[in-house]
Scaffold this motif. Structure first.
Motif, PDB file in Angstrom:
ATOM      1  N   SER A  23      49.230   9.443 -19.982  1.00 31.51           N
ATOM      2  CA  SER A  23      50.202   8.371 -19.814  1.00 31.51           C
ATOM      3  C   SER A  23      51.586   8.895 -20.151  1.00 31.51           C
ATOM      4  O   SER A  23      51.732   9.873 -20.871  1.00 31.51           O
ATOM      5  CB  SER A  23      49.855   7.202 -20.741  1.00 31.51           C
ATOM      6  OG  SER A  23      50.832   6.191 -20.645  1.00 31.51           O
ATOM      7  N   SER A  26      55.802   3.601 -20.161  1.00 31.10           N
ATOM      8  CA  SER A  26      55.947   2.638 -19.072  1.00 31.10           C
ATOM      9  C   SER A  26      56.389   3.298 -17.775  1.00 31.10           C
ATOM     10  O   SER A  26      56.692   2.615 -16.802  1.00 31.10           O
ATOM     11  CB  SER A  26      56.954   1.557 -19.469  1.00 31.10           C
ATOM     12  OG  SER A  26      58.215   2.158 -19.711  1.00 31.10           O
ATOM     13  N   HIS A 175      47.187   1.790 -13.413  1.00 25.74           N
ATOM     14  CA  HIS A 175      48.134   0.983 -14.194  1.00 25.74           C
ATOM     15  C   HIS A 175      49.150   1.904 -14.875  1.00 25.74           C
ATOM     16  O   HIS A 175      48.955   3.104 -14.975  1.00 25.74           O
ATOM     17  CB  HIS A 175      47.379   0.158 -15.227  1.00 25.74           C
ATOM     18  CG  HIS A 175      46.673   1.009 -16.232  1.00 25.74           C
ATOM     19  ND1 HIS A 175      45.534   1.744 -15.948  1.00 25.74           N
ATOM     20  CD2 HIS A 175      46.963   1.272 -17.530  1.00 25.74           C
ATOM     21  CE1 HIS A 175      45.159   2.407 -17.022  1.00 25.74           C
ATOM     22  NE2 HIS A 175      46.005   2.151 -17.995  1.00 25.74           N
ATOM     23  N   ASP A 177      51.166   2.511 -18.474  1.00 25.25           N
ATOM     24  CA  ASP A 177      51.234   2.136 -19.897  1.00 25.25           C
ATOM     25  C   ASP A 177      51.849   3.256 -20.676  1.00 25.25           C
ATOM     26  O   ASP A 177      51.545   4.138 -21.150  1.00 25.25           O
ATOM     27  CB  ASP A 177      49.879   1.714 -20.440  1.00 25.25           C
ATOM     28  CG  ASP A 177      48.812   2.790 -20.407  1.00 25.25           C
ATOM     29  OD1 ASP A 177      47.795   2.614 -21.050  1.00 25.25           O
ATOM     30  OD2 ASP A 177      49.002   3.804 -19.731  1.00 25.25           O
TER      31      ASP A 177
END
Length: 177
Positions: A23, A26, A175, A177
């Motif tokens: 990740s 954002s 997604h 994150d």
């Protein structure tokens, strides 16, 4: 730390744990760098380039190190394997933090097997599988549909398959994150 050996059983979805993934907060894209410390006969660059075709994950390759990068994994020849070369040619050790993979993860190929234990195809299958673990995939599926299937090296597919990319794209990296 999660250690994944070449022989193992996992759900058909072959997603590690609770969708462990790289990740970048954002940001719209996750990223990982593969630092290759292996001899030239190991196709780490080729396998990295194939995994890099996943559009939701940026996968980079460097030869030997990437100091201070927490999204960098090392790929080396290693020792300490207890199983046969045909069943355990390598392993990925995954380090996680809050569901995210970290740069303390790494890949090792079995040095006890010697240079002649693997064919070029075997090395390609091992590189595909172990780097697949680094991307967030576990063992599972039919060897014709994935390079992540369990079993002897010579029965593994030696390139990522559509099923592998579907798991990454539709489940693991679906997604931000």
């Amino acid at each position: 730390m999660i250690a994944l050996l070449a022989a193992g059983v996992a759900p058909a979805s072959n997603i590690i744990g609770n969708r462990f993934h790289w990740s970048d907060g954002s940001q719209p894209r996750a990223h990982v760098t593969v630092a290759d410390f292996t001899p030239a006969k190991w196709p780490v660059l080729a396998a990295t380039n194939e995994w890099a075709t996943e559009p939701r994950l940026d996968v980079f390759y460097v030869f030997e190190g990437c100091a201070g990068n927490n999204h960098c994994i090392s790929v080396r020849i290693g020792e300490g394997f207890d199983l046969s070369c045909r069943q355990n040619g390598g392993f990925a050790a995954l380090d996680t933090n809050n569901g995210h993979l970290t740069g303390d993860s790494f890949v090792r190929f079995n040095s006890k097997c010697g240079d002649n234990a693997f064919t070029d195809r075997d090395r390609r299958a091992l590189a595909c599988e172990e780097l697949g673990h680094i991307m967030g995939l576990d063992h599972g599926g039919d060897p014709n549909d994935t390079c992540m299937a369990s079993g002897p090296i010579d029965q593994l597919h030696h390139h990522p398959r559509p099923h592998d990319f579907s798991m990454l794209h539709d489940f693991i990296y679906d997604h931000n994150d």
